[in-house]
Design an enzyme around this catalytic site. Structure first.
Site, PDB file in Angstrom:
ATOM      1  N   ARG A 344       0.660  -1.049   0.027  1.00 29.48           N
ATOM      2  CA  ARG A 344      -0.112  -0.045   0.144  1.00 29.48           C
ATOM      3  C   ARG A 344       1.125   1.074   0.056  1.00 29.48           C
ATOM      4  NH1 ARG A 344      -3.285  -3.461  -1.213  1.00 29.48           N
ATOM      5  NH2 ARG A 344      -4.963  -3.807  -0.802  1.00 29.48           N
ATOM      6  N   GLU A 373      -1.838   7.598  -4.293  1.00 29.18           N
ATOM      7  CA  GLU A 373      -2.302   7.405  -5.758  1.00 29.18           C
ATOM      8  C   GLU A 373      -3.341   7.945  -6.325  1.00 29.18           C
ATOM      9  OE1 GLU A 373      -2.597   3.130  -7.286  1.00 29.18           O
ATOM     10  OE2 GLU A 373      -1.350   3.595  -5.730  1.00 29.18           O
ATOM     11  N   HIS A 391       0.165   0.491 -10.262  1.00 30.59           N
ATOM     12  CA  HIS A 391      -0.397  -0.155  -9.191  1.00 30.59           C
ATOM     13  C   HIS A 391      -1.021  -1.373 -10.756  1.00 30.59           C
ATOM     14  CE1 HIS A 391      -3.124  -0.206  -6.112  1.00 30.59           C
ATOM     15  NE2 HIS A 391      -3.324  -1.643  -6.352  1.00 30.59           N
TER      16      HIS A 391
END
Length: 457
Positions: A344, A373, A391
């Site tokens: 994360r 993000e 990602h």
């Protein structure tokens, strides 16, 4: 799946019949062989000739349901499968594969897929998709699923939501529980895929592959040089794993067996299976006349940071792991260490990382996730010693199609009143395309809070 002539719907003059009509709307039942769905047909009013018609505030009416008209507050472009289905399920994004659509249609669902050309839908966009009658929603980790959306879904009669992700930091589970909405996620299908990307970033960073690729493409290579892009040899070095759960352990096995690295790991729980694997592999190497690999369970995370040459982060994200890697902890690492994060984004203090990269040019990092993000902190994109990817840890075809399948089965399972699966990480029975999935919800994170039954299968 979108057809070749996909158009946004102009809903100002919709007739009172399904807005989109596939070639066949017959509800199919589960069979051992997955059925091929006919493509949807997109409705465009006869007078509209433009390939990009304007869409104004409108009212979409569907006579195939016995509910009130679905009011769309904003223009929303969708495609529909099985318009005569009994249950209305909305997917906020097109998802890989078609099996998930098949499975929903086979359970008498009308499937509406948002095809709006926006990477991230706003809360208002999703409210428009939910409308006045919606039984369940499949959403994405980029969306803000909080009190507002769960209230809207509950008012529309919805009882199920599933993230197409194993993580659900974007979901207010307490709010969902308050409104009686089950929250699904998709664990058990992305362990190896995520570990593979972490291993890929480790190798790319250690051998400076991205830097070398850019160098070649810029036309700068004019001959071999002894010091050109000298990187690190992985064999015999120490890989550090922070969080030795399923993904962390899978990554460790890849690095140990693939590159004969030694292991040091930190976890609140002992990774017994991983330790046994390293011990057995070390014995195999010794019997083969090679240097055996070793393992150690560190007493603290700082010990891993100080000892390891390559460090991969695999913790959960909560208050205790926010900025787990900060300025102080970066300073404890070796000057030529490699840091990998596929967990994360907020686990790493990105601003502190940028400063560390500036002052330590041989320190390298591989990131798949980011603190804010989809944005990166200023300066990160300029760092030659940073590899950044958008990602994509779960982005293998098998995994993404499996995630879509699990998310769909979470939603339809709750709609149909199925119990929850007893082990959300043992999902192979749901992914076998040659057999019908079990009548259960693969993974509902608030099942206990909602008092949902557990499958005995």
């Amino acid at each position: 799946m979108r057809g070749p002539n996909l158009r946004k719907l102009n809903t100002n003059h919709l007739p009172r019949h399904p807005i989109i009509t596939p070639a066949s709307s017959t509800t199919q039942h589960f069979t051992n062989q997955i059925q091929r769905l006919p493509p949807p047909t997109y409705y465009t009013p006869p007078h509209t000739q433009s390939t990009q018609p304007s869409i104004s505030k409108s009212l979409i009416t569907d006579q195939t349901h016995t509910h009130s008209p679905v009011a769309m507050a904003k223009p929303v472009s969708i495609e529909v499968w099985n318009p005569n289905g009994k249950y209305r399920v909305v997917s906020t994004k097109p998802m890989p594969g078609t099996r998930w659509i098949n499975l929903l249609v086979q359970q008498d669902c009308r499937v509406e897929i948002c095809t709006e050309k926006k990477t991230i839908l706003s809360v208002e966009d999703i409210i428009a998709l939910i409308g006045n009658k919606c039984d369940g929603v499949i959403g994405q980790l980029t969306e803000d699923w909080g009190d507002t959306l769960f209230s809207a879904l509950a008012k529309a009669g919805g009882k199920a939501f599933s993230n197409m992700a194993v993580g659900y930091n974007n979901v207010d589970v307490d709010a969902a529980t308050k409104y009686g909405v089950a929250v699904g996620n998709t664990p058990g299908v992305l362990t190896e895929t995520t570990a593979e990307l972490a291993a890929s970033l480790s190798l790319a960073a250690s051998r400076r592959i991205v830097e070398a690729d850019e160098f070649m493409r810029a036309g700068l290579y004019d001959g071999w040089l002894p010091h050109l892009f000298v990187g690190n040899l992985l064999k015999g070095q120490t890989v550090g794993v922070i969080g030795a759960g399923r993904i962390g352990s899978a990554y460790a096995r890849m690095m140990i067996e693939g590159f004969k690295m030694n292991l040091i790991y930190y976890d609140l729980y002992q990774a017994t299976r991983l330790e046994k694997f390293v011990t057995a592999y070390g014995q195999f190497l010794k019997a083969s006349g090679e240097q055996p690999v070793t393992w150690k369970r560190a007493s603290s995370m700082d010990e891993v940071l100080q000892v390891a040459d390559v460090i991969s982060l695999h913790p959960i994200l909560d208050k205790t792991t926010y900025h787990l890697i900060n300025k102080e902890r970066l300073s404890k690492m070796k000057k030529e260490a490699i840091l990998i994060n596929c967990s994360r984004g907020p686990v790493v203090d990105e601003e502190a990382l940028v400063e560390h990269l500036k002052h330590n040019p041989m320190f390298r990092v591989g990131l798949d996730v980011f603190e804010d993000e989809p944005y990166m902190k200023p300066g990160l994109a300029d760092m030659k010693n940073a590899i950044v990817v958008p990602h994509i840890a779960s982005a293998s075809k098998w995994t993404r199609e499996g995630m879509a399948t699990l998310a769909a089965l979470n939603v339809v399972g709750k709609i149909k009143g199925f119990p929850t699966w007893s082990n959300p990480n043992a999902v192979d029975p749901f992914l076998d395309e040659n057999s019908s999935p079990p009548p259960a919800c693969p993974s509902i994170v608030n099942a206990k809070a909602l008092g949902l039954p557990v499958s005995k299968l």
